[in-house]
Design an enzyme around this catalytic site. Structure first.
Site, mmCIF file in Angstrom:
data_model
loop_
_atom_site.group_PDB
_atom_site.id
_atom_site.type_symbol
_atom_site.label_atom_id
_atom_site.label_comp_id
_atom_site.label_asym_id
_atom_site.label_seq_id
_atom_site.Cartn_x
_atom_site.Cartn_y
_atom_site.Cartn_z
ATOM 1 N N SER A 27 -5.757 -22.875 -0.659
ATOM 2 C CA SER A 27 -7.028 -23.373 -1.193
ATOM 3 C C SER A 27 -7.515 -22.521 -2.346
ATOM 4 C CB SER A 27 -8.096 -23.400 -0.105
ATOM 5 O OG SER A 27 -9.309 -23.846 -0.673
ATOM 6 N N GLU B 48 -15.169 -29.039 3.615
ATOM 7 C CA GLU B 48 -15.399 -29.142 2.156
ATOM 8 C C GLU B 48 -16.092 -30.476 1.809
ATOM 9 O OE1 GLU B 48 -11.900 -28.219 -0.431
ATOM 10 O OE2 GLU B 48 -12.129 -30.248 -1.178
ATOM 11 N N GLY C 53 1.487 -25.273 -8.887
ATOM 12 C CA GLY C 53 2.774 -24.591 -8.794
ATOM 13 C C GLY C 53 2.948 -23.569 -9.913
ATOM 14 N N LYS D 170 -6.002 -25.924 7.238
ATOM 15 C CA LYS D 170 -6.322 -26.334 5.857
ATOM 16 C C LYS D 170 -6.958 -27.720 5.841
ATOM 17 C CE LYS D 170 -6.877 -26.483 1.515
ATOM 18 N NZ LYS D 170 -6.433 -27.554 0.770
ATOM 19 N N ARG E 34 11.684 -31.101 -10.939
ATOM 20 C CA ARG E 34 12.574 -32.261 -11.060
ATOM 21 C C ARG E 34 12.794 -32.652 -12.519
ATOM 22 N NH1 ARG E 34 14.557 -35.263 -6.909
ATOM 23 N NH2 ARG E 34 13.378 -35.083 -4.972
ATOM 24 N N HIS F 142 -10.467 -27.296 6.868
ATOM 25 C CA HIS F 142 -11.147 -26.685 5.707
ATOM 26 C C HIS F 142 -11.610 -27.802 4.769
ATOM 27 C CE1 HIS F 142 -10.991 -25.548 1.442
ATOM 28 N NE2 HIS F 142 -11.356 -24.326 1.783
ATOM 29 N N ASN F 143 -10.732 -28.742 4.511
ATOM 30 C CA ASN F 143 -11.092 -29.832 3.596
ATOM 31 C C ASN F 143 -12.138 -30.765 4.206
ATOM 32 O OD1 ASN F 143 -9.077 -28.669 2.063
ATOM 33 N ND2 ASN F 143 -8.311 -30.620 1.318
ATOM 34 N N LEU G 129 6.389 -27.773 -10.557
ATOM 35 C CA LEU G 129 5.590 -27.061 -11.565
ATOM 36 C C LEU G 129 4.414 -27.882 -12.096
ATOM 37 C CD1 LEU G 129 8.373 -25.112 -13.514
ATOM 38 C CD2 LEU G 129 6.640 -24.180 -11.960
#
Ligand code: 6PG
Length: 469
Positions: A128, A189, A14, A182, A33, A185-186, A10
């Site tokens: 992303s 980027e 997240g 991905k 956690r 993609h970066n 989280l």
């Protein structure tokens, strides 16, 4: 109430992804956690959403509908393996784990294999769009097995960003295809960001423009062909005033660029696969060079630079800068798509490049108007993986060639480094040049190491004794 889907981790991404899923009508079990973070999330962010907080793994697993679907939003690297190991004792055959972090694609391949033996399904999913995207619609790049994808397709399509070409999510391909895409993609980027930064440098140091004026030009460009998320945030950045000092904050930010590794991995995999990606690689180098701030400061005092007295036509230079950015962005995509295509062949991913461009149209960091143009080119000929072999590319590039030559020359004259602008031009000049000086490299290799060479005038492999010992 049982959870339709579970989410572990989280941190902000997240949290926002959990809220996004819940707001589409699903119940989401969440676990972190450290329980304190779960409590804070509940108190500060959750309103009417169906979020089921769980404070230990057993109750998290028990709270989920079967077959279980669990998204991991934990830090890439060991934490992913640790979390999988912690979850495994509680999982049943047929359950699905989705890794939504920026994991290295080779880690994802390994995990898919390991979990397959245990009959656990696995998807490596690029996500992303940053915090905002996670909450309001990211671009999702899931890869693995189609069976696994089918288990979450409905949810993923609903939570992803939408464009006129549909939801920004598709089954990208087999095995680690999602995380590979991905990663690239970066890589793009990084190059995109660096190209904008180099143009900014020329505007402030050669054209003597202040941040506000640069912001106005960026906004103007964003209304045209350069329309994109990165252009938009760049003009907004130019206008953001630091409350304490009353000046644009960007001018107060230390010029030391951080990186978490995805750009470097892109360059590494391109070198491994033998695909030329100089603009992406040099964008990583530019960040690395920036990191040596103290050394740069010391050396700059030793190597004083004279500012040349060259007459400048501001309006023409601004037009050339706009063209140079378009040129460099095109070349960054050309290299990135070529890399994806090569990986797809080498690793049997089965990636459809047009679909990749489609799901990058919304939600993600490199979303840009130019993607429509690039997609048109690839749709015409899917084999044209670096986009260069097309009439429309030809006129797009020819239209901008004088501009990028002019800009890289001016930058040189004023002693400004332009690693990405230069490498984009050099990539283009190299790949469209029949006769490169690699003949001399071959001769040198043969001279000192008897590495042999081929000839233009006859077939075969040759070696000569270049000099008598
Ligand atoms: C995205 C971004 C994101 C990435 C950051 C930071 O697509 O949302 O790519 O995943 O983590 O951009 O990356 P660096 O720290 O390497 O610049």
């Amino acid at each position: 109430m049982k959870g339709d889907i579970g989410l572990v981790g989280l941190a902000v991404m997240g949290q926002n992804l959990a809220l996004n899923i819940a707001r589409k009508g699903y119940s989401v079990s969440v676990y972190n956690r450290t329980p304190k973070r779960t409590e804070e999330f509940l108190k500060e962010k959750v309103r009417d959403e169906k979020i089921i907080p769980c404070y230990d793994l057993k109750s998290f697993i028990d709270s989920l509908e079967k077959p279980r679907r669990i998204i991991l939003m934990v830090k890439a690297g060991n934490p992913v393996d640790e979390m999988i190991n912690d979850l495994l004792p509680y999982l049943d055959p047929g359950d699905l784990i989705i890794d939504g972090g920026n994991s290295h694609y080779q880690d994802t391949s390994r995990r898919i294999k390991e979990l397959k033996e245990k009959k656990i399904l696995y998807l490596g999913m690029g996500v992303s769009g940053g915090e905002f995207g996670a909450l309001y619609g990211p671009s999702l790049m899931p890869g693995g097995s189609e069976d696994a994808y089918k288990m979450v397709e409905e949810i993923l399509l609903k939570i992803s960003a939408k464009t006129e070409d549909g939801p920004c999510c598709t089954f990208v391909g087999r095995d680690s295809a999602g995380h590979f895409v991905k990663m690239v993609h970066n890589g793009i980027e990084y190059a995109y960001m660096q190209a904008i930064a180099e143009v900014y440098d020329i505007m402030r140091k050669i054209l003597n423009m202040d941040s506000k004026e640069i912001g106005d030009i960026f906004e103007n460009w964003n209304n045209g062909e350069l329309n994109s998320f990165l252009m938009e945030i760049s003009y907004k950045i130019m206008r953001y005033i630091d409350e304490e000092k009353g000046v644009p904050l960007v001018e107060l930010i230390l010029d030391k660029a951080e990186q978490k590794g995805t750009g470097k991995w892109t360059a590494q995999s391109a070198l491994d696969l033998g695909v030329p990606t100089p603009s992406l690689n040099l964008a990583v180098e530019a960040r690395t060079l920036s990191y040596f701030k103290d050394l740069r400061r010391d050396l700059s005092k030793k190597y004083e630079r004279r500012v040349p007295n060259i007459p400048l036509e501001k309006e023409k230079i601004l037009k050339d800068l706009e063209n140079s950015l378009l040129f460099s962005i095109f070349m960054a995509f050309s290299q990135g798509l070529w890399l994806i295509s090569s990986a797809s062949k080498a690793l049997d991913y089965g990636i459809n490049l047009s679909e990749v461009l489609r799901i990058w149209k919304g939600g993600c960091i490199i979303r840009a108007k130019i993607l429509n143009f690039l997609r048109e080119i690839i749709n015409k000929n899917p084999e044209n993986v670096n986009l260069l072999n097309d009439e429309k590319s030809l006129s797009f590039i020819n239209d901008k060639l004088d501009s990028i030559k002019n800009i890289t020359k001016i930058a040189r004259d004023f002693n400004l480094p332009t690693l990405v602008l230069n490498s984009s031009l050099d990539y283009f000049l190299s790949i469209t040049e029949e006769d490169l000086p690699a003949n001399l490299i071959q001769a040198q290799r043969d001279f000192f190491g008897a590495h042999t060479f081929e000839r233009k005038d006859k077939e075969g492999i040759f070696h000569v004794q270049w000099e008598k010992f």
